[in-house]
Design an enzyme around this catalytic site. Structure first.
Site, PDB file in Angstrom:
ATOM      1  N   ASN A 116      -6.834  -0.386  -0.557  1.00 13.66           N
ATOM      2  CA  ASN A 116      -7.185   0.608   0.461  1.00 13.66           C
ATOM      3  C   ASN A 116      -8.606   0.487   0.985  1.00 13.66           C
ATOM      4  O   ASN A 116      -8.834   0.484   2.190  1.00 13.66           O
ATOM      5  CB  ASN A 116      -6.981   2.018  -0.094  1.00 13.66           C
ATOM      6  N   HIS A 173      -4.777   1.017  -6.086  1.00 12.02           N
ATOM      7  CA  HIS A 173      -4.982   1.649  -4.787  1.00 12.02           C
ATOM      8  C   HIS A 173      -6.338   1.277  -4.215  1.00 12.02           C
ATOM      9  O   HIS A 173      -6.463   1.011  -3.006  1.00 12.02           O
ATOM     10  CB  HIS A 173      -4.863   3.173  -4.895  1.00 12.02           C
ATOM     11  N   HIS A 217       0.821  -1.206   0.000  1.00 10.72           N
ATOM     12  CA  HIS A 217       0.000   0.000   0.000  1.00 10.72           C
ATOM     13  C   HIS A 217       0.859   1.263   0.000  1.00 10.72           C
ATOM     14  O   HIS A 217       0.820   2.055  -0.933  1.00 10.72           O
ATOM     15  CB  HIS A 217      -0.944  -0.025   1.207  1.00 10.72           C
ATOM     16  N   HIS A 222       1.642   4.721  -2.878  1.00 11.24           N
ATOM     17  CA  HIS A 222       1.808   6.116  -2.472  1.00 11.24           C
ATOM     18  C   HIS A 222       3.220   6.640  -2.747  1.00 11.24           C
ATOM     19  O   HIS A 222       3.400   7.645  -3.445  1.00 11.24           O
ATOM     20  CB  HIS A 222       1.487   6.259  -0.981  1.00 11.24           C
ATOM     21  N   ILE A 241      -8.554   9.167  -0.115  1.00  7.15           N
ATOM     22  CA  ILE A 241      -9.119   8.689   1.142  1.00  7.15           C
ATOM     23  C   ILE A 241     -10.316   9.558   1.459  1.00  7.15           C
ATOM     24  O   ILE A 241     -10.453  10.656   0.927  1.00  7.15           O
ATOM     25  CB  ILE A 241      -8.106   8.711   2.310  1.00  7.15           C
TER      26      ILE A 241
END
Length: 911
Positions: free
Chosen positions: A765, A761, A569, A574, A911
């Site tokens: 996530n 992602h 992750h 990122h 997010i």
């Protein structure tokens, strides 16, 4: 057909103040409508038509939407008409804010000596042509409008307004190519779009600082894409200037109002001024290789000149370029999530203070809608005397995979196998090629590394096969964390309340396509105390081995949790994306077609990564406090980057082949054959990967018909070169970087970037809370090793194995802190933009029918993918995603509602 024309005209071309975009056109925009739109708008706009329409207009700059929490006073403004042409434009201003001024001490900002003769916003149009008399771009006279005095200003809902202003150009002005804006107010403003007579569109999406902070006019180009060699002469200087402004000079501390993108090492994770125990090594360099992050320029700490001073998040935040900062609804959603997390943590915090032993591990009481809530008030909420609906404030949502009647702490074998294929970490499983597994670590450093796994450990679980036959028929798979954890175990286990193994878990593929664990190897560093450094657990045969098997699986899940969060992750998505985002802004003009393609996939990532450096991966941050590696987490990230990460293998098909989960097969869809047919992450992911690849292939070949256009694109080559040589400097000598010399290579590079930021992602996530929110099933850390017969704790384990199991888990308070974080980061914002949506596509690529058609086909394909995923989730033959009590695999379903839904693929890291 007339009605259709009226509808399309109203939808996309209206000058009235209303919503001009259908935000969910996947199911509502038809091919016929697209064809009509293309016929009407995407041909080259004759300048005569634009100029003719300009002559007829007496209105001026029309601001459609703005956000400003102020009341305006209407005053009449008289506009003196001239004999030259008057251009009507539509400007969208989304926000007006004084936040930057509030965030920083005023003396940090340069105070310009400019005397503001009039308040307002100044607009100046720039032609694509040069003035033959000066050989400089043709520009209109600057027109300044004060919306406080504008007679045409209209309010449109809370904080929204519109107004009109007039621009004047010469009859031989030529095609508008850019617009310059100066902000003469005291507050910054956010400009979204500008449209000239519906012919020329300028996508701005940027904050403009007040003139007393920056007196330089901001440059915004029209939406028409140009390769560097095709740039009109009137725009060449501005194109170069805008990129230079965004690169900066690499010196000084960055201010909140800056728009400068630059690189730095991760020298900001420690806080040595707080104490030596909070010092952390710098990531980036020979000792600790790492991708680079966005430079902030903060001064060194007082006690260590190699470490950047720690940011005080109570009064400021880590710098990101102004347009990258979280704003509006998205920021409010995050703050609301933080507030919820604080409230959820109150009961376990108070119980910890009161040391209520009887409730300290009652995990079921943390959730709503469990049977405990109905008849049990003696636990966590007893001391608060809270009943009824108020309990909802202090309890977590029940994770989807957790039964209302969950009383068992067991992670059953079927679920352990299924989660390697279809839950929050479906990217670690590998096909076992040799048995026993072989370590790649250096035995001269780490000692004897031979596995303790023997044939007798697994032979009885192979359905009558020999071990070699099971290997040959691709029936054995492994979750191997031996080499990742072993180099750090001695230091990890020296930390308080941290105990971990380096685990290997062997799985057998059953006849119905499910995986069952058949052996777990637990390794510790070699020692001289005659204590075995390795042990092997197999499926239970009695009560004692049943509890040992449960403990072994908990340690496997703890290893898996850490590898998921730190490597798959944080690192792969990122951290490794950040250098490409920085390089994109430094070297690709907003005029560049590749910038236009990537821009929607780069949003928010720098801000999210900055927040992670503040609170997640920093010293004493969430990762260090909540996961087994603790203070050595960032060193594990560095080791994985050095030894394992490869950009070329981040392509989904290449990753599946690398892990042995697929083999090349040109007769199959996507050019490969999965060795586990019911592999939900791979099955659904390949559909999205192929859709992205098809879109990018069409897009790239439209702008790059041959190799020379790729090779001689100076901005493109600079972008890729800097992303590798500066952004990934520690791996720049690797021979696996793709060579950017052909349209096919560019297609592959861009597909990897878009896949990583969107679907990859999303898969890693947005399932974290629903799959990991019940800590006993998937603990982020363990506090005890499995007891051996010679251990002091062995008798305690034998007397009460469940109590020992619960005591091995994180405390309830530590668990709820972890749960609150994954609850926040698993949520979708109310303003999420999902893959396949058609937002702005018509105005972003004017005059490009092939490109617009490609996006339309992509949108339709994504909708079909969503329907196909739903169909698969209802197919009883697919036992890894359908069955009694089985949670359907929805992480790659493209769309979602806001909140923690366990589905949805945003365009960008979010997010």
């Amino acid at each position: 057909m007339a009605a259709m024309k009226n509808m399309i005209s109203s939808l996309y071309f209206s000058h009235e103040v209303k919503n001009t975009l259908n935000t969910n056109p996947i199911s509502t925009v038809t091919q016929k409508e697209i064809a009509y739109y293309l016929e009407r708008t995407t041909s080259k706009v004759p300048m005569a038509s634009f100029l003719s329409s300009s002559k007829k207009k007496s209105k001026s700059l029309n601001v459609v939407k703005a956000t400003l929490a102020l009341d305006f006073v209407d005053e009449q403004v008289k506009v003196k008409l001239s004999s030259v042409l008057k251009v009507t434009a539509t400007v969208t201003i989304n926000k007006v804010s004084n936040e930057v001024s509030m965030m920083k001490i005023p003396w940090l900002y340069p105070q310009n000596d400019m005397k503001r003769e009039e308040e307002g916003v100044g607009f100046q149009l720039v032609s694509t042509q040069l003035d033959p008399s000066t050989m400089k771009p043709k520009v209109s006279k600057e027109c300044v409008i004060d919306w406080y005095k504008c007679t045409t200003r209209k309010g449109h809902g809370t904080g929204c307004f519109s107004f009109e202003v007039e621009l004047v150009i010469d009859a031989n002005f030529g095609e508008p190519g850019a617009i310059l804006i100066r902000n003469n107010y005291d507050k910054e403003l956010y400009v979204e779009t500008i449209s000239l007579d519906s012919f020329f569109h300028f996508l701005c999406n940027s904050w403009i600082q007040p003139a007393h902070i920056s007196n330089e006019q901001r440059i915004f180009f029209s939406n028409k894409a140009y390769l560097p060699s095709e740039t009109p002469k009137g725009l060449k200087y501005l194109r170069a200037k805008e990129l230079k402004n965004k690169r900066g000079d690499g010196t000084g501390e960055r201010l909140a109002s800056d728009r400068i993108y630059d690189y730095d090492t991760y020298n900001d994770l420690g806080n040595p001024d707080k104490g030596a125990e909070f010092a952390r090594p710098t990531l980036g360099g020979e000792q600790y290789p790492c991708p680079r992050r966005c430079r902030t320029g903060r001064p060194s700490s007082l006690t260590d000149e190699t470490t950047e001073i720690h940011v005080n998040t109570m009064i400021s935040s880590t710098y990101v370029p102004r347009d990258e900062a979280m704003e509006g609804t998205r920021r409010n959603d995050i703050h609301m999530g933080i507030l919820k997390g604080v409230l959820h943590n109150i009961p376990p915090m108070v119980s910890t203070l009161y040391n209520e032993k009887d409730v300290c591990r009652d995990f079921a009481e943390l959730y709503r809608n469990t049977k405990h809530e109905v008849d049990n008030m003696h636990g966590l909420l007893k001391f608060l005397d809270i009943r009824g609906s108020i309990e909802e404030i202090f309890k977590f949502e029940t994770p989807k995979h957790l039964s209302w009647n969950a009383t068992s702490y067991e992670q059953d074998d079927y679920e352990l196998g299924r989660q390697t294929l279809a839950e929050m970490n479906p990217v670690s499983l590998e096909r076992l090629k040799v048995y026993p597994p072989v370590s790649k670590l250096d035995p001269s450093i780490y000692g004897q590394l031979d596995s303790e796994l023997k044939e007798e450990h697994i032979i009885w679980h192979l359905d009558g096969m020999s071990v070699q036959q099971a290997l040959d028929e691709n029936k054995l798979f492994v979750l191997d964390y031996h080499d990742i954890y072993l180099p750090f175990l001695e230091r990890i286990n020296s930390q308080e309340d941290r105990k971990a193994y380096a685990t290997r878990t062997i799985f057998f593929l059953t006849k119905v396509g499910t995986l069952k664990p058949i052996a777990i190897e637990l390794s510790l560093p070699p020692n001289d105390n005659n204590v075995p450094s390795k042990q092997v657990l197999t499926p239970p045969v009695d009560a004692t081995t049943n509890w040992l098997w449960k403990l072994g699986k908990a340690h496997v899940c703890s290893n898996d949790n850490g590898a998921h969060q730190l490597i798959h992750h944080w690192l792969r998505v990122h951290a490794c994306m950040e250098p490409f985002i920085i390089a994109t802004h430094r070297h690709l003009s907003s005029l560049h077609p590749i910038f236009k393609l990537l821009s929607v996939h780069m949003k928010h990532a720098l801000a999210i990564n900055a927040m992670a450096r503040e609170n997640l991966i920093s010293a004493d941050g969430i990762i260090e406090c909540g996961f087994s590696p603790g203070k050595y987490s960032i060193e594990m990230v560095s080791a994985a980057y050095r030894d394992w990460w490869r950009f070329d293998l981040e392509a989904l098909p290449a990753d599946l082949i690398r892990r042995g989960m697929a083999v090349p097969d040109e007769t199959k869809p996507h050019g490969l054959r999965l060795l586990i047919e019911d592999y939900p992450y791979a099955n659904d992911g390949l559909l999205i990967w192929s859709a992205i690849q098809d879109l990018v292939h069409t897009y790239v070949n439209h702008y790059y018909p041959d190799e020379n256009t790729v090779i001689y694109d100076t901005e493109l080559q600079s972008w890729y070169s800097e992303a590798i040589n500066v952004g990934h400097a520690d791996l720049r000598e690797a021979n696996w970087w793709p060579k950017l010399t052909t349209p096919a290579a560019l297609t592959e590079i861009l597909t990897i970037l878009i896949w990583t930021a969107s679907a990859q992602h999303a898969a890693l996530n947005f399932g974290q809370y629903h799959y990991g929110g019940y800590v006993p099933n998937r603990p982020p850390l363990m506090q005890k090793l499995i007891p051996q017969q010679h251990d002091d704790e062995y008798q305690n384990f034998m007397a009460d194995p469940q109590a020992f199991f619960l005591a091995s888990l994180p405390s309830l308070f530590d668990s709820t802190k972890y749960m609150a974080v994954i609850d926040i980061i698993s949520a979708h914002s109310h303003e999420e933009e999902y893959i396949g949506e058609m937002k702005d596509v018509y105005t972003r690529w004017p005059g490009e029918p092939e490109v617009i058609n490609a996006f339309y086909r992509f949108s339709v394909t994504v909708k079909k993918i969503e329907n196909e995923i739903h169909r698969r989730n209802e197919d009883p033959k697919l036992r890894n995603r359908c069955g009694a009590g089985v949670l359907p695999y929805q992480l790659l379903v493209p769309t979602s509602e806001p909140g923690v839904t366990g589905r949805g693929v945003p365009n960008n890291i979010s997010i």
